[in-house]
Design an enzyme around this catalytic site. Structure first.
Site, PDB file in Angstrom:
ATOM      1  N   HIS A  91       0.829  -1.364  -0.112  1.00 42.33           N
ATOM      2  CA  HIS A  91       0.059   0.245   0.146  1.00 42.33           C
ATOM      3  C   HIS A  91       0.917   1.272  -0.050  1.00 42.33           C
ATOM      4  CE1 HIS A  91      -2.398   2.974   2.306  1.00 42.33           C
ATOM      5  NE2 HIS A  91      -2.911   2.877   1.420  1.00 42.33           N
ATOM      6  N   GLU A  94       1.964   1.875  -3.383  1.00 44.71           N
ATOM      7  CA  GLU A  94       0.951   2.689  -4.251  1.00 44.71           C
ATOM      8  C   GLU A  94       0.960   4.054  -3.965  1.00 44.71           C
ATOM      9  OE1 GLU A  94      -3.268   3.949  -3.542  1.00 44.71           O
ATOM     10  OE2 GLU A  94      -3.061   1.583  -2.903  1.00 44.71           O
ATOM     11  N   HIS A  95       0.973   4.529  -2.999  1.00 44.42           N
ATOM     12  CA  HIS A  95       1.308   6.093  -2.530  1.00 44.42           C
ATOM     13  C   HIS A  95       2.605   6.510  -3.337  1.00 44.42           C
ATOM     14  CE1 HIS A  95      -1.478   7.158   0.981  1.00 44.42           C
ATOM     15  NE2 HIS A  95      -1.723   5.725   0.585  1.00 44.42           N
ATOM     16  N   GLU A 171      -3.670   7.763   7.628  1.00 44.01           N
ATOM     17  CA  GLU A 171      -4.624   6.898   7.075  1.00 44.01           C
ATOM     18  C   GLU A 171      -4.935   5.727   7.879  1.00 44.01           C
ATOM     19  OE1 GLU A 171      -5.754   4.596   2.882  1.00 44.01           O
ATOM     20  OE2 GLU A 171      -3.735   5.933   2.838  1.00 44.01           O
TER      21      GLU A 171
END
Length: 499
Positions: A91, A94-95, A171
Site C-alpha cells: 500500500h 501505491e502511494h 490513514e
C-alpha cells in the site's frame, strides 16, 4: 436496512448479497425484462487478450456506447505477498507511485490526468494493486504514456518517502484506529489465520510503518513490478488494433524480468473455536462469526472437459454463496425478517438492529463465510450470535424454497446486466479475473454454474460448514466514549482504497 461495515477479515471476493445490489419483489419483473433486453441485443463485445514480448498481458474490451475509456494497470501483488516486518509496504508503494519519475515530478501525474479531462486513482488489496484512469477516448495515448513511465521508472528522493509515510500512518489512524469495528476486524484476522498472509492488515501494523525505510519500498517495487506480473486492461470506445499498437509502443519496451517464485503458505486446518473479546469506546456492541469455507478454483471455470479434482469444493463454494444471499441478499431476506423484524421469534421480539451474511467465492487466499449483527436494545451479542446460527441451522434442517433460489439467482444475473453500463466496472472485473487466473468470461461461467445450484446443495453446505471447530467469533464490548477525544485530521488527501 443499513448494515455495519462488512467484515474486512475476508479478502477481496466476488460476493452475492447486498454487495451485488438487491431488488424488491416489485422490481424483479423489471430486472428480468432488462436481462431479456440484454439477451436480445446480441452477444456482448468481444474481449481480446494478448501478451507482449516482455510478458505483460493486455486485455481489451471495446464498448462504443460513449466516447470514454477506462485504462487500468493491474499488478498481481498485494498485502499477501509481504513478509512479517514490512506489512503495509504494498500500500505504501501505491502511494509512492504518484511521487515521480525522471520525466514527471511528484504530484504532476494527477495534475496531467485532470488536465486531460480525466479522473484517476489507485487501490491496494490483499491479492493485487491497481491503478486506473477514466478519460475521453481521444486521450488514451496520453495516459498510456504516463502510466507506462511510472510503472517502469518510479523514482523519488528519500524526503518524499518521509513525508508520504506520515500520510499512510494518518490513514491507518483514521480508517482503522479510530474505528472500533475496523480494529476488531484487524485483530480477528490475526487469529483467524495462522499461516495465511491474510492475517496481516493491508495498511500495515503501525510498528512496521514506523520502521519502514525507503529501501523497503524500492525493493518491493523492483521485485514485483515486472511486466510478466502485470496486466493492462482497456475498456471503452477503442479498437483492439489501436490498443495493441499503443501497448507495444509504450509498454512493450519495458525490459522483461522474471516473476519471483511464490512459496505456498497453506492455512492449516482449524480444530477448535477461536474467540476474541475486543474492548473499545463505542455506542453499540457487535458480533462477527467467520467460518472457513472452500472457494471456487480457477481450474473449475476453465474450458469444459474432464472434471477438476476440486470441482466438488467449487460447487460447495457456489452453494454457500447462494446461502448467503438467501439469508441476506435482498430487502426482507431471512435474517432481516427473523432477527431485525422479529418475525417467527419466540416471546421477546427482535434481537438485532442489523444482521448480515456474506461468503467469499474467489481469492488467491482462503475464504470465509461471515455472519454478523448488532444487538437490539436489551439484547446481548450472545443472543444475536445464537439467532444467526439458528437461521443457518434452520436451512440445514428444512432447506430453502425454489422461490428463494430463483429470486437470488435472478438478482445475480440482473446485477451482472446493470454492471455492463460502466466501462470502469467492466475493466475492473476483467483485471480482477486476470489476477485470480480466471478466464475472461468468468462471470458468465459463474452465473451458468450458479443457476445449476440446487436446494439440496444449499441445505448440505448449511449442515457442513458451521460448526464451532471452524469458527472465529469476535465480539465488540463497548466502553464509555471520551467526550474530549478529538479525531485525527488528514495531513493530505488519502489515496485510493483498501479492500
Amino acid at each position: 436496512m443499513k448494515h455495519p461495515m462488512r467484515n474486512p477479515v475476508k479478502p477481496q471476493v466476488f460476493l452475492i448479497g447486498r454487495a451485488a445490489g438487491h431488488f424488491s419483489g416489485a422490481l424483479l419483473p423489471v430486472a428480468l425484462a432488462l436481462i431479456g433486453t440484454a439477451a436480445q441485443a446480441g452477444p456482448p463485445p468481444q474481449v481480446e487478450q494478448f501478451t507482449l514480448a516482455n510478458g505483460m498481458t493486455v486485455i481489451v474490451k471495446p464498448d462504443h456506447r460513449a466516447p470514454t475509456v477506462a485504462h487500468m494497470l493491474w499488478v498481481r501483488v498485494g498485502a499477501m505477498d509481504e513478509v512479517d516486518g514490512t506489512s503495509g509496504v504494498a500500500h505504501t508503494l501505491e502511494h509512492m507511485m504518484f511521487k515521480g519519475t525522471p520525466k514527471v515530478k511528484a504530484g504532476e501525474f494527477s495534475r496531467r490526468v485532470a488536465a486531460l479531462g480525466g479522473q484517476e486513482n489507485a487501490f491496494t488489496g490483499r491479492d493485487n494493486t491497481g491503478y486506473y484512469q477514466q478519460i475521453p477516448a481521444s486521450r488514451l495515448e496520453d495516459v498510456m504514456r504516463l502510466e507506462s513511465d511510472r510503472f517502469a521508472h518510479n523514482q523519488w528522493p528519500d524526503d518524499e518517502f518521509k513525508r508520504e509515510i506520515e500520510v499512510v500512518k494518518e490513514e491507518r489512524r483514521m480508517r482503522t484506529e479510530e474505528s472500533p469495528h475496523a480494529m476488531l476486524y484487524e485483530q480477528a484476522a490475526a487469529i483467524t489465520f495462522l499461516a495465511s498472509p491474510y492475517r496481516r492488515p493491508i495498511v500495515g501494523w503501525m510498528s512496521d510503518l514506523d520502521a519502514m525505510t525507503p529501501a523497503d519500498v524500492r525493493s518491493f517495487y523492483q521485485r514485483w513490478y515486472v511486466p510478466a506480473n502485470a496486466a493492462l486492461v482497456v475498456a471503452g470506445d477503442v479498437e483492439v488494433a489501436q490498443v495493441k499498437k499503443l501497448a507495444e509502443k509504450y509498454y512493450g519496451g519495458i525490459p522483461a524480468r522474471p516473476v519471483p517464485e511464490r512459496k505456498p503458505r497453506t492455512e492449516p486446518a482449524q480444530a477448535g473455536m477461536r474467540s476474541l473479546d475486543f474492548k473499545a469506546p463505542a455506542s453499540q456492541a457487535y458480533v462477527s462469526m467467520a467460518f472457513k469455507v472452500p472457494k471456487v478454483e480457477a481450474a473449475d471455470l476453465q474450458a469444459s472437459g474432464a472434471a477438476s479434482p476440486t470441482a466438488s469444493a467449487s460447487r460447495e463454494a457456489l452453494a454457500l454463496t447462494v446461502l448467503a444471499a438467501v439469508l441476506d441478499g435482498y430487502s426482507g431476506a431471512r435474517l432481516e425478517r427473523a432477527l431485525v423484524q422479529g418475525q417467527g421469534q419466540s416471546a421477546g421480539g427482535r434481537v438485532a438492529d442489523s444482521a448480515g451474511a456474506s461468503s467469499g467465492l474467489l481469492g488467491r487466499g482462503p475464504q470465509l463465510f461471515t455472519l454478523d449483527g448488532v444487538p437490539a436494545e436489551g439484547k446481548t451479542t450472545q443472543q444475536v450470535a445464537d439467532a444467526l446460527r439458528q437461521q443457518v441451522a434452520l436451512v440445514a434442517r428444512e432447506g430453502v424454497s425454489e422461490a428463494e433460489l430463483q429470486r437470488v439467482k435472478t438478482q445475480w444475473v440482473a446485477s451482472e446486466t446493470y454492471k455492463l453500463d460502466s466501462v470502469f466496472s467492466q475493466a475492473r472485473e476483467l483485471g480482477s479475473n486476470w489476477v485470480q487466473g480466471l478466464p475472461l468470461d468468468a462471470s458468465t461461467r459463474l452465473i451458468a454454474q450458479l443457476r445449476t445450484i440446487t436446494a439440496p446443495e444449499v441445505q448440505a453446505v448449511a449442515a457442513k460448514y458451521f460448526s464451532d471447530d471452524q469458527m472465529t467469533q469476535a465480539t465488540l464490548l463497548p466502553q464509555p466514549m471520551d467526550p474530549n477525544r478529538k479525531p485525527s485530521k488528514a495531513v493530505a488527501p488519502m489515496r485510493g482504497d483498501l479492500h
